[in-house]
Design a protein around this motif. Sequence first.
Motif, PDB file in Angstrom:
ATOM      1  N   VAL A 129      38.959  10.391  31.123  1.00 34.30           N
ATOM      2  CA  VAL A 129      40.103  10.638  32.008  1.00 34.30           C
ATOM      3  C   VAL A 129      41.447  10.418  31.325  1.00 34.30           C
ATOM      4  CG1 VAL A 129      38.742  10.019  34.043  1.00 34.30           C
ATOM      5  CG2 VAL A 129      40.102   8.260  32.900  1.00 34.30           C
ATOM      6  N   ALA A 130      41.461   9.946  30.078  1.00 31.56           N
ATOM      7  CA  ALA A 130      42.714   9.580  29.413  1.00 31.56           C
ATOM      8  C   ALA A 130      43.746  10.710  29.385  1.00 31.56           C
ATOM      9  CB  ALA A 130      42.422   9.073  28.002  1.00 31.56           C
ATOM     10  N   PRO A 131      43.419  11.901  28.856  1.00 30.58           N
ATOM     11  CA  PRO A 131      44.447  12.951  28.841  1.00 30.58           C
ATOM     12  C   PRO A 131      44.858  13.396  30.234  1.00 30.58           C
ATOM     13  CG  PRO A 131      42.325  13.837  28.145  1.00 30.58           C
ATOM     14  CD  PRO A 131      42.168  12.363  28.227  1.00 30.58           C
ATOM     15  N   GLY A 132      43.938  13.367  31.174  1.00 23.52           N
ATOM     16  CA  GLY A 132      44.278  13.734  32.545  1.00 23.52           C
ATOM     17  C   GLY A 132      45.292  12.779  33.152  1.00 23.52           C
ATOM     18  N   ILE A 133      45.179  11.490  32.823  1.00 22.05           N
ATOM     19  CA  ILE A 133      46.157  10.517  33.310  1.00 22.05           C
ATOM     20  C   ILE A 133      47.540  10.822  32.743  1.00 22.05           C
ATOM     21  CG2 ILE A 133      46.826   8.092  33.264  1.00 22.05           C
ATOM     22  CD1 ILE A 133      43.904   7.348  33.319  1.00 22.05           C
ATOM     23  N   ALA A 134      47.584  11.192  31.464  1.00 28.66           N
ATOM     24  CA  ALA A 134      48.870  11.544  30.852  1.00 28.66           C
ATOM     25  C   ALA A 134      49.505  12.742  31.557  1.00 28.66           C
ATOM     26  CB  ALA A 134      48.681  11.838  29.366  1.00 28.66           C
ATOM     27  N   PHE A 135      48.701  13.762  31.851  1.00 25.72           N
ATOM     28  CA  PHE A 135      49.235  14.934  32.554  1.00 25.72           C
ATOM     29  C   PHE A 135      49.647  14.574  33.985  1.00 25.72           C
ATOM     30  CE2 PHE A 135      46.350  17.473  29.583  1.00 25.72           C
ATOM     31  CZ  PHE A 135      47.392  17.699  28.689  1.00 25.72           C
ATOM     32  N   ALA A 136      48.901  13.657  34.616  1.00 22.93           N
ATOM     33  CA  ALA A 136      49.263  13.209  35.965  1.00 22.93           C
ATOM     34  C   ALA A 136      50.610  12.494  35.948  1.00 22.93           C
ATOM     35  CB  ALA A 136      48.175  12.293  36.520  1.00 22.93           C
ATOM     36  N   GLN A 137      50.854  11.699  34.929  1.00 20.70           N
ATOM     37  CA  GLN A 137      52.159  11.047  34.795  1.00 20.70           C
ATOM     38  C   GLN A 137      53.270  12.070  34.615  1.00 20.70           C
ATOM     39  OE1 GLN A 137      50.451   7.801  31.859  1.00 20.70           O
ATOM     40  NE2 GLN A 137      52.572   7.331  32.348  1.00 20.70           N
ATOM     41  N   ALA A 138      52.990  13.110  33.824  1.00 13.85           N
ATOM     42  CA  ALA A 138      53.997  14.148  33.596  1.00 13.85           C
ATOM     43  C   ALA A 138      54.393  14.810  34.912  1.00 13.85           C
ATOM     44  CB  ALA A 138      53.456  15.190  32.619  1.00 13.85           C
ATOM     45  N   ILE A 139      53.413  15.036  35.777  1.00 13.74           N
ATOM     46  CA  ILE A 139      53.702  15.654  37.075  1.00 13.74           C
ATOM     47  C   ILE A 139      54.368  14.647  38.011  1.00 13.74           C
ATOM     48  CG2 ILE A 139      52.653  16.728  39.101  1.00 13.74           C
ATOM     49  CD1 ILE A 139      50.419  17.724  37.228  1.00 13.74           C
ATOM     50  N   GLY A 140      53.866  13.427  38.001  1.00 11.63           N
ATOM     51  CA  GLY A 140      54.404  12.401  38.894  1.00 11.63           C
ATOM     52  C   GLY A 140      55.860  12.077  38.629  1.00 11.63           C
ATOM     53  N   ARG A 141      56.312  12.212  37.379  1.00  4.77           N
ATOM     54  CA  ARG A 141      57.701  11.904  37.048  1.00  4.77           C
ATOM     55  C   ARG A 141      58.688  12.816  37.768  1.00  4.77           C
ATOM     56  NH1 ARG A 141      59.064   7.104  36.476  1.00  4.77           N
ATOM     57  NH2 ARG A 141      58.102   5.999  34.726  1.00  4.77           N
ATOM     58  N   ALA A 196      42.853  14.763  19.068  1.00  8.04           N
ATOM     59  CA  ALA A 196      42.267  13.670  18.287  1.00  8.04           C
ATOM     60  C   ALA A 196      40.826  13.413  18.690  1.00  8.04           C
ATOM     61  CB  ALA A 196      43.100  12.403  18.460  1.00  8.04           C
ATOM     62  N   ASP A 197      40.532  13.559  19.977  1.00  9.33           N
ATOM     63  CA  ASP A 197      39.166  13.332  20.450  1.00  9.33           C
ATOM     64  C   ASP A 197      38.213  14.367  19.870  1.00  9.33           C
ATOM     65  OD1 ASP A 197      37.204  12.013  21.881  1.00  9.33           O
ATOM     66  OD2 ASP A 197      37.473  13.254  23.652  1.00  9.33           O
ATOM     67  N   ARG A 198      38.652  15.622  19.777  1.00  9.72           N
ATOM     68  CA  ARG A 198      37.813  16.665  19.193  1.00  9.72           C
ATOM     69  C   ARG A 198      37.697  16.493  17.683  1.00  9.72           C
ATOM     70  NH1 ARG A 198      40.193  22.030  22.339  1.00  9.72           N
ATOM     71  NH2 ARG A 198      39.299  21.551  24.400  1.00  9.72           N
ATOM     72  N   ARG A 199      38.785  16.096  17.048  1.00 13.14           N
ATOM     73  CA  ARG A 199      38.821  16.014  15.589  1.00 13.14           C
ATOM     74  C   ARG A 199      38.054  14.809  15.064  1.00 13.14           C
ATOM     75  NH1 ARG A 199      38.416  15.439  11.063  1.00 13.14           N
ATOM     76  NH2 ARG A 199      39.813  15.983   9.323  1.00 13.14           N
ATOM     77  N   PHE A 200      38.198  13.660  15.721  1.00 15.17           N
ATOM     78  CA  PHE A 200      37.629  12.419  15.204  1.00 15.17           C
ATOM     79  C   PHE A 200      36.489  11.868  16.052  1.00 15.17           C
ATOM     80  CE2 PHE A 200      42.146  12.529  13.940  1.00 15.17           C
ATOM     81  CZ  PHE A 200      41.991  12.555  12.562  1.00 15.17           C
ATOM     82  N   LYS A 201      36.095  12.581  17.119  1.00 14.33           N
ATOM     83  CA  LYS A 201      34.980  12.148  17.967  1.00 14.33           C
ATOM     84  C   LYS A 201      35.186  10.712  18.451  1.00 14.33           C
ATOM     85  CE  LYS A 201      32.835  16.035  17.254  1.00 14.33           C
ATOM     86  NZ  LYS A 201      32.784  17.058  18.326  1.00 14.33           N
ATOM     87  N   LEU A 202      36.299  10.485  19.123  1.00 18.11           N
ATOM     88  CA  LEU A 202      36.631   9.140  19.592  1.00 18.11           C
ATOM     89  C   LEU A 202      35.673   8.711  20.699  1.00 18.11           C
ATOM     90  CD1 LEU A 202      40.514   9.496  19.751  1.00 18.11           C
ATOM     91  CD2 LEU A 202      39.135   8.552  17.889  1.00 18.11           C
ATOM     92  N   GLY A 203      35.300   7.469  20.666  1.00 14.77           N
ATOM     93  CA  GLY A 203      34.390   6.941  21.673  1.00 14.77           C
ATOM     94  C   GLY A 203      34.647   5.477  21.943  1.00 14.77           C
ATOM     95  N   HIS A 204      33.917   4.919  22.905  1.00 20.98           N
ATOM     96  CA  HIS A 204      33.986   3.501  23.252  1.00 20.98           C
ATOM     97  C   HIS A 204      35.400   3.055  23.620  1.00 20.98           C
ATOM     98  CE1 HIS A 204      29.834   3.023  21.907  1.00 20.98           C
ATOM     99  NE2 HIS A 204      30.161   3.695  20.810  1.00 20.98           N
ATOM    100  N   GLY A 205      36.145   3.925  24.305  1.00 20.30           N
ATOM    101  CA  GLY A 205      37.463   3.560  24.789  1.00 20.30           C
ATOM    102  C   GLY A 205      38.610   3.849  23.845  1.00 20.30           C
ATOM    103  N   ARG A 206      38.332   4.418  22.682  1.00 19.92           N
ATOM    104  CA  ARG A 206      39.409   4.635  21.704  1.00 19.92           C
ATOM    105  C   ARG A 206      40.320   5.802  22.084  1.00 19.92           C
ATOM    106  NH1 ARG A 206      35.195   2.807  18.519  1.00 19.92           N
ATOM    107  NH2 ARG A 206      34.366   4.876  18.041  1.00 19.92           N
ATOM    108  N   ALA A 207      39.805   6.803  22.781  1.00 19.09           N
ATOM    109  CA  ALA A 207      40.670   7.888  23.257  1.00 19.09           C
ATOM    110  C   ALA A 207      41.669   7.354  24.281  1.00 19.09           C
ATOM    111  CB  ALA A 207      39.832   9.010  23.861  1.00 19.09           C
TER     112      ALA A 207
END
Length: 339
Positions: A129-141, A196-207
């Motif tokens: 949900v990390a990128p979705g939260i960022a986009f939600a903030q962009a709209i909420g502002r 970054a998530d696609r490029r480095f396969k972030l996991g365990h909360g790093r994204a």
Amino acid sequence: MELAYIPSPSRGVLYLGPIPLRGYAFCIIIGVFVAVWLGNKRWIARGGRAGTVADIAVWAVPFGLVGGRLYHVITDYELYFSEGRDWVDAFKVWQGGLGIWGAIALGAVGAWIGCRRRGITLPSYADAVAPGIAFAQAIGRWGNWFNQELYGRPTDLPWALHITSSTDGRVPGYYHPTFLYESLWCIGVGFLVIWADRRFKLGHGRAFALYVAAYCVGRGWIEYMRVDDAHHILGLRLNDWTAMLVFLLAVTYMVVSSRVRPGREAEVEPDAAGSEAEGDADSGEPEKKGEPEPEDEKPTAAKAAGQAEAAGQAEAAGQAEAEGTAKTSQDEAESAQKG
């Protein structure tokens, strides 16, 4: 004379009969829907079930709203509890005032409760949900734009925000549209996390940690431009210190997590694959096991007899050829003895 500027809405609420339609609330609601929609797509791509993100959001969103309001009221308590103020205004969320730090902190508590009920880990859900939260903030502002609040210093730039309201100590004029700066920054953060998530396969909360760290960088300089009342510590606004502290925590988590748990989770939701298989079985398609075989593939008695006769003739021919070969060899041997 200003040739170009960003106009402010004449009012932030419309009435549908007795029902108020507030721009601030609509921005928050739309942002939540975007976050859940994108989070669901990312969760399914990681091997989770459809609908899990929404089920957990039922816990996370209310907790986040309460946490965001609590942070704002606590850090700006003089707006509600000082002399001449009405403490009831602390509950009027539609008038603005949600602190992202409290929203994320208490929202994480709600998400943790939802994750435990579904038997999944919070870090894997947070990554989805990390990128979705960022986009939600962009709209909420943009809710701040409707309320004519949280703007920056005076400026004569072409994209200056024209403030027309004079309530609550506002001075009409042209100011830096810090709400727009933060909205654009959050959009960039969302795309950064996806890449970054696609490029480095972030996991365990790093994204999620990357989202937090990147947001804090932008929030630091945007917060420095704002002119609304705020508590200051050593010359810096309280939210600047919060951004620096949270940034350090997020970066530390990314470093430690990458060493302790490298790579990405192999499974994010137990029995998700089995559930999909059951869904396919219940889809109503006929099973092939009970289907009749095509006519040309059915064995018949005539066909079996013909096959047996052909096999017998081939066997007899083979035996005759073998006997002829043996007789020829015997004749050649006898001729050699006579010679």
